[in-house]
Structure formats: C-alpha cells, structure tokens
Design an enzyme around this catalytic site. Structure first.
Site, PDB file in Angstrom:
ATOM      1  N   ASP A  57      26.865  22.730  26.794  1.00  0.00           N
ATOM      2  CA  ASP A  57      26.534  21.761  25.570  1.00  0.00           C
ATOM      3  C   ASP A  57      27.946  21.009  25.101  1.00  0.00           C
ATOM      4  O   ASP A  57      28.864  21.442  25.367  1.00  0.00           O
ATOM      5  CB  ASP A  57      25.933  22.674  24.489  1.00  0.00           C
ATOM      6  CG  ASP A  57      24.346  23.260  24.801  1.00  0.00           C
ATOM      7  OD1 ASP A  57      23.934  22.555  25.869  1.00  0.00           O
ATOM      8  OD2 ASP A  57      24.128  24.325  24.239  1.00  0.00           O
ATOM      9  N   ARG A  63      22.384  20.610  17.350  1.00  0.00           N
ATOM     10  CA  ARG A  63      23.511  21.222  16.481  1.00  0.00           C
ATOM     11  C   ARG A  63      24.243  19.882  16.371  1.00  0.00           C
ATOM     12  O   ARG A  63      25.146  19.584  17.024  1.00  0.00           O
ATOM     13  CB  ARG A  63      24.297  22.218  17.072  1.00  0.00           C
ATOM     14  CG  ARG A  63      23.610  23.479  17.178  1.00  0.00           C
ATOM     15  CD  ARG A  63      24.374  24.741  17.857  1.00  0.00           C
ATOM     16  NE  ARG A  63      23.593  25.956  17.781  1.00  0.00           N
ATOM     17  CZ  ARG A  63      22.985  26.497  18.945  1.00  0.00           C
ATOM     18  NH1 ARG A  63      22.976  25.591  20.101  1.00  0.00           N
ATOM     19  NH2 ARG A  63      22.120  27.347  19.119  1.00  0.00           N
TER      20      ARG A  63
END
Length: 775
Positions: free
Chosen positions: A82, A290
């Site tokens: 990520d 996020r």
C-alpha cells in the site's frame, strides 16, 4: 515461473492485479506485516539510538518461506504494498527478509486497482522511501515504549492486566471528560413562544404560518405576562425580506469523513467501515481508503463531469477541486472516490453495495452545481408589545447537488429546518389561531459516538487515517469504554396556551437523555484516566500528542531524525515512570459513602479485582469486610449510600421448590438463581434484586428442558454421558469430551463401545504451544 515477482499486501488484490499484468508476472501476497518488534523489553535498545529488534511473526513464517522460494526463482522482484507509511514499512521489511537491496528493488504504488493505474505504476517504478519507513518505525517504537512502561505501572498502582497506549489513552480522556460534563450538567429552563396564524388565499383556502418569538423568557411568569399582552393584540406583517442563498456540496471523502458519514447514514462502526472499504478497494471499485486528501485527479474530475451531464444534464455540472483545510496531510494523493464513475452500483455484500453507493454519491455530488435557494424572513408586529415574532422559510429554486446527495449532521450541528411560507404581503393583518409558550431545557453536550470521536481526534490533530479504527476498537476491547444505548428519563415540562381569548396551563412529560450507540467510559476507564492524567500529564495532553504526530510528519519529509525524536520524548518520560513507580499511591477510585445502617461500619465503593464493587468494613477490622459487585448501570462516582446498601441484599432467599431452597445472587459471571446445587443464569431483562420465586422456578424448569433435549443417554454408576452439542453428538467422560465418528449411531452405542472410543481419543493439546527443541 514468470520472470517478474510482484508482492502485494492482500490475496484479493493479488488476484485482481495478476489479470492486468499477464503471463510475465507472478503476483503474490505477503498478507500484511511479516515482521514486528520482538516481545519483551529487549525489543528496543535504549542505549544504542533506540535500535529496534525485529522478528518474523510466527503466523507469517510459512508465508515468508514461500516468498523466499518464489523470489529465488524470479529474475526481478517488484514491491507493490500500500502507498502509505505502513505499506512502505512492509516493503522495507520484505527487503530485509528476502535479502533484497532496498535502494535497488523496484517499488511501485497506485491508489486505484485499474489496468491503467497498474500499468502506469509498472512503467514508473521508484525505490523505497526511507523517510516514510522511519516515520512508521518511529510511531511503532514510541508506542511500544509508552505501552511497555506505562502498563506495569497500572498493574501495580491500579489493577492487574491493565494496559495503556499513547493515542488510545487520549481518546479515553476525551470520553471521560465528556461523561463528566454530562454528569455535572444542570439544565436551565426557559420558555419559547410560538404562534400559529391562519392565512387565507384568494380562493379561500386556509394555510398555517408558524412564527416564533425572537427572545426566550426566563420563567413561566414572564411567558404568561407576554401571552396576556397578546390577548387583545393585533398582528401585522411589518417587513418581508427575501434574499438569494445557496448550498454548496461537501468535499469528497477522506478516511475520517467516510467513517463519520457511514456511521450517521448506514450505522456502521468505524472498524466495519474500514473493513468494507478495504474490500471495495481490493476489488477495484474505489481508490485507496486511507487518505487525508480531498483532491481529485484531473481524469476523475473529467469522468465525473461526463457522468453528471449524461445522468442529470449540463446545468448540473460544476467541476472543481477541493483544498485540504489541514496542513501537512500525510497522504496527499486523492480523496476516496469510485474508480469508474459510470458504475453507479456494484455487486457484492449488502454492506459493500451500500458503502459504494455512499462513496459514489458523495464524489459525484462534490462535482455538481450549488443548490439555489430563496430565503424569506417575515417580521410580525404585535400592537401591545415591543417584541416581534419571526417566521422563516425557504424556496428551492434549483436543486443542484441536492438532487443526488444530502450530507448528514451530528447532533451538535442540528438546525431547525425552514419550511415554505404561504403568499404574504407587507402590512397584512394576521388572524391568530393559537399561541403557546413551551418550557424548554438546555442540553448537555452529547456523548461521543464513534463518528464524532473520530471527528474530534482529527480536529485536535491526534492520530492519522490508519489509526482511528484500531484506536476505537482497542479502547472497547480493554474495557475502558463501552458502546451502548441509554433509555433516558421522563421529565415534566410546562405549557401555557392562548386560544379563543383564554390562557390555559398544563404540565406534560417528555423523554430526555435517550442516546443510541454512544461511548460511555467504564469505572476502570475513569480511574485509569485520572491516574494517568495526574502522573503523566504530557502523555495525555492534547497539544503534546498532536505535536508528536507533527514530528512523525517531519520525519516522513526527511527533516528530522527519528531516533532524535524518540530520545527527546523518552528520557523525560522514563524519569516520570521511575518517579511514579516509587512515589505514587494506589488508585482505586475509592469513595466513602457513609455508614452501613445495620452494622454501623464504613461503606465504600472502589475498583476491586473483578471490577467496581462496594465494601462494608475494612480488611484490618476484627470482623471480615463484606463485598458486593456494582450493578451494570451504577457508577463509582454517582452511586448513593442507599443504592450501595441495597447491593448487600444478595444472596436473596426466594423460598423453596421441590423441598429445596432457591436463592438469587450475582457471581463472577453475572446474576443467577441456585437450586439443588445447580446454577441458572438470570437473563438481562430480569432484575436479580426483584426476581420472585415463581420466576426463578420458571428459569429452573426451562434449563431442565434444554438439558433434557441435550442428553441422548447416560449410564448408572458411570460419569459418562452421550450429549447433543453445538457441533453434533459427543461423549462427555468427566472433564474429557470425545467426538463420535459419523458412521456411529449415538443412541445405539453400548457402554463398551463408548469406553473404547474414550481410550482411543487423542490426548488434549496443552495451551503452551510448541515445546522448545532440546539443545
């Protein structure tokens, strides 16, 4: 074996990406973090620049072995974890374990899982950003130091098995402070006057005009005096002001605003929102979930404009980009948005479909035109009084983004909605139908729910997108905070009414204080908070905690050395730990309530080994003290002497059933009734302090029926039973449970066959895990 090995975090993502990259790539998953700090105090070398010691987590050993095997067979390795700090750290740990050079291993990032984004990332690789790794490492080390040094203090000074955390303890502080605001809040009453007028149009149709007094009256006497003055008054429209207005759409979602809106609109917990968003991201439906950013890429803005024009018309398009109000947002990439704007819905679980629809609507609405309104304020003159009445209304001229999406509001943001007004003229005489003055009470600030707590933490600069969900989950798991509903209490209010030339008075009731899914601090949460606030004020200080977060950001930018930041925090913190360990007194939240009416001994409440409790007498007294658990709805800070005395009514003797005594009491596992040496749990909807004999007998009989259905067969003189269990029939021999093979009929088994199955059953494995190998 494909010549390229690409490692991502999740198996679901791996499957999706492999389809895009073709046969030259093998895409596999490391399933999140593969390494963590070793357990115990040796994890961080405090005398050597806080150098951390890592190990491969036991549950990841198999995965790492497989990754090493795949890496050995591949010509080139790509790291595609990520795009946030956690993802950067995972890539660095992979380099360490797979013996890869982090300055020469291709690292790719993408914020959406589409063919275009993946191919673009592969064509533009970079290397591991050590600054991001250091920022993540600094957070992990600091949190371990705080947790490992504070927790033993709490064991000694408050209660065993407690723990503390840097961000979690600040979140608990917010909830405790709000609870005390509510507890100590004293509502003040005032009276607001509302008038309803009959308005006739040209055709004789009557509609109502609602108007309110501009000021509140402090008491019933002042309100009554006002109504009396209106008995003979004429009411005239003094002024009508009409102004154009607009409503603008909210920005696209960040992590925290998605959590807040999903809580308000879908009743999702913060952790549920993140779990569902993760699935949507891994399936390629939304961008990375996020983020602190409200920005949209140029391609996203263009795609949304095309979809708005197609679905609603050109007049609804108003393309724009939003700016972050907060400086230093960690992930300055894109807001959370759909990857494909033409996809209004997706197929998946109900949660996935609902959350996707929310994200799609919010993003598309952010690129739509403002809603155009006409707001009208009407001032009404009272011939017998200087006071004026005001009526407000609005007309929606163009719906704009409201055609698609209306943002929800928190309780503290709620506003009274304006309504449409009937046609009115300046100077028009009004016909009063009735007027009333209703007593209203000021309200305490509402307790936090998960969404409003996230909002407050973000407002204070505490935590980051990746920390909100685990923080809220942790404080509930630790039993510092509980999420529950509160029914509220009945309260009387006064109502004065002017109708047909007369004033009447009456008292009515309303429910006040009812709350749903709010966060309440437990007694242990309040005691721990007070102890930490007294001895570790810095750790719980909001500004100090926010500055720590800013330091992590500065480390991520490469402008601060991570171990220098840890050093500056740790040295004074450790001195405070040592001082507290030596000097601080035990904390139990103890309150002396008074004397027990029966014995005359002192009655106190405090935190005990198993939680909040009441105690009559002291341990040093000749007569042993008596103990009783507090009820779930009682608090150490608010329980009264009378309520505490009632706790010692247990155990209660209810009478006899089948010539044997029945008693009611509360044990370690909750309220129960006891009969003939057997215990039966009392359900939550029954009060153990009020339960009657016939109700207890009903519970005893009900348990017998359940157990009778559970029993298949038993043998006289043998501690052996054949029972129906949750996973099918089984043999219970003393404390040993033995499975019955599927080809055996449980009812037809003989005692000899059962004993043979018991003998052949494998020994139960202990809880200690694998034994160490002999050296």
């Amino acid at each position: 074996m494909a010549k390229n090995l690409l490692i991502v975090e999740s198996p679901a993502k791996a499957k999706t990406i492999e389809k895009f990259l073709g046969k030259d790539f093998k895409v596999t998953s490391c399933q999140g973090h593969i390494r963590d700090l070793i357990k115990g105090n040796d994890a961080i070398d405090k005398e050597n620049d806080f150098e951390p010691k890592y190990h491969v987590s036991p549950e990841k050993q198999k995965i790492v072995t497989e990754l090493k095997k795949l890496a050995k067979a591949a010509e080139e390795i790509w790291l595609a974890t990520d795009e946030d700090r956690e993802g950067e750290a995972i890539s660095w740990h992979l380099c360490e374990e797979l013996k890869l050079d982090p300055d020469n291993t291709k690292r790719i990032v993408f914020h959406e899982i589409t063919k275009e984004a993946i191919n673009n990332a592969v064509q533009n690789p970079r290397f591991i950003d050590r600054n991001l790794v250091n920022a993540q490492q600094a957070r992990r080390i600091l949190d371990r130091l705080v947790g490992f040094e504070l927790s033993p203090i709490l064991w000694k000074k408050v209660k065993p098995s407690l723990s503390a955390g840097r961000v979690q303890s600040v979140a608990v502080r917010l909830i405790v402070e709000r609870e005390r605001e509510v507890m100590h809040f004293e509502p003040k009453s005032s009276f607001k006057v509302t008038a309803l007028f009959d308005i006739k149009d040209d055709k004789g149709k009557v509609s109502k005009l609602k108007a309110e007094s501009g000021t509140k009256f402090e008491n019933a006497e002042a309100a009554q005096k006002f109504l009396e003055e209106c008995l003979s008054a004429d009411f005239t429209i003094k002024d009508i002001q009409t102004k154009p207005a607009k409503k603008t759409p909210a920005a696209p979602f960040t992590t925290s605003t998605l959590q807040q809106e999903a809580s308000r609109k879908l009743s999702f917990s913060v952790s549920r929102t993140m779990s569902v968003a993760q699935k949507l991201y891994e399936s390629g439906h939304i961008t990375y979930m996020r983020t602190d950013s409200v920005n949209l890429s140029n391609s996203a803005i263009s795609a949304s404009a095309a979809e708005i024009e197609k679905s609603f018309g050109k007049e609804y398009v108003n393309s724009k980009n939003y700016k972050n109000k907060k400086s230093g947002a960690q992930e300055a990439h894109e807001a959370i948005r759909p990857t494909y704007f033409e996809k209004h819905t997706v197929s998946g679980s109900s949660d996935e479909e609902r959350l996707y629809e929310l994200i799609w609507k919010r993003t598309v609405a952010s690129q739509m035109s403002d809603a155009k309104l006409e707001r009208t304020t009407v001032k009404i003159d009272i011939s017998t009084n200087k006071e004026e009445l005001n009526a407000k209304g609005e007309v929606l001229l163009f719906d704009g983004f409201l055609k698609l999406y209306i943002e929800s509001r928190d309780e503290e943001d709620e506003e009274e909605q304006s309504t449409m007004l009937p046609p009115l003229k300046k100077g028009e005489q009004l016909d009063l139908d009735h007027m009333f003055a209703r007593e209203r009470f000021t309200k305490a600030a509402p307790r936090y729910n998960e969404a409003s707590l996230v909002r407050k933490l973000e407002e204070l600069g505490i935590g980051r997108p990746s920390t909100y969900a685990p923080t809220i989950t942790t404080i509930q798991k630790r039993n510092y905070v509980e999420k529950k509903d509160m029914e509220g209490d009945e309260r009387a209010y006064r109502l004065l009414r002017l109708k047909d030339g007369q004033i009447s008075k009456k008292t009515e009731t309303e429910i006040t204080g009812a709350e749903k899914q709010k966060l309440f601090p437990t007694d242990i949460g309040m005691v721990v908070n007070d102890f930490l606030l007294k001895h570790f004020k810095n750790v719980l200080d909001y500004n100090f905690t926010a500055r720590i977060e800013e330091d992590f950001d500065v480390i991520a930018q490469g402008d601060l050395k991570w171990n220098k930041m840890i050093e500056d925090f740790y040295r004074p913190f450790h001195k405070t730990v040592e001082k507290t360990e030596e000097e601080a007194e035990r904390a139990s939240g103890e309150r002396v309530l008074g004397k027990d009416p029966k014995s005359g001994r002192e009655l106190i409440v405090r935190i005990g080994k198993y939680g909040p409790m009441a105690q009559i007498g002291k341990t040093e007294d000749e007569e042993k003290p008596k103990f009783a658990k507090l009820r779930s709805d009682q608090k150490l800070e608010t329980i009264t002497l009378e309520e505490a005395v009632d706790l010692f009514k247990l155990p209660r003797d209810l009478g006899e059933f089948e010539d044997k005594k029945v008693t009611a009491a509360i044990g370690r596992f909750g309220p129960y009734v006891r009969h003939d040496g057997k215990f039966v749990s009392v359900p939550k909807d029954m009060d153990v302090y009020e339960i009657k004999l016939d109700e207890a007998v009903g519970l005893i009989k009900e348990k017998r029926e359940i157990e009778a259905k559970r029993l298949i067969k038993e043998f006289d003189g043998e501690d052996i039973q054949v029972l129906n269990g949750r996973y099918g029939p089984y043999i219970k021999a003393g404390k040993k449970n033995v499975r019955i093979p599927k080809d055996k009929d449980p009812e037809a088994l003989s005692l000899e066959e059962i004993k043979e199955l018991i003998e052949k059953a494998p020994a139960k494995k202990g809880r200690g895990g694998r034994k160490k190998k002999a050296k």
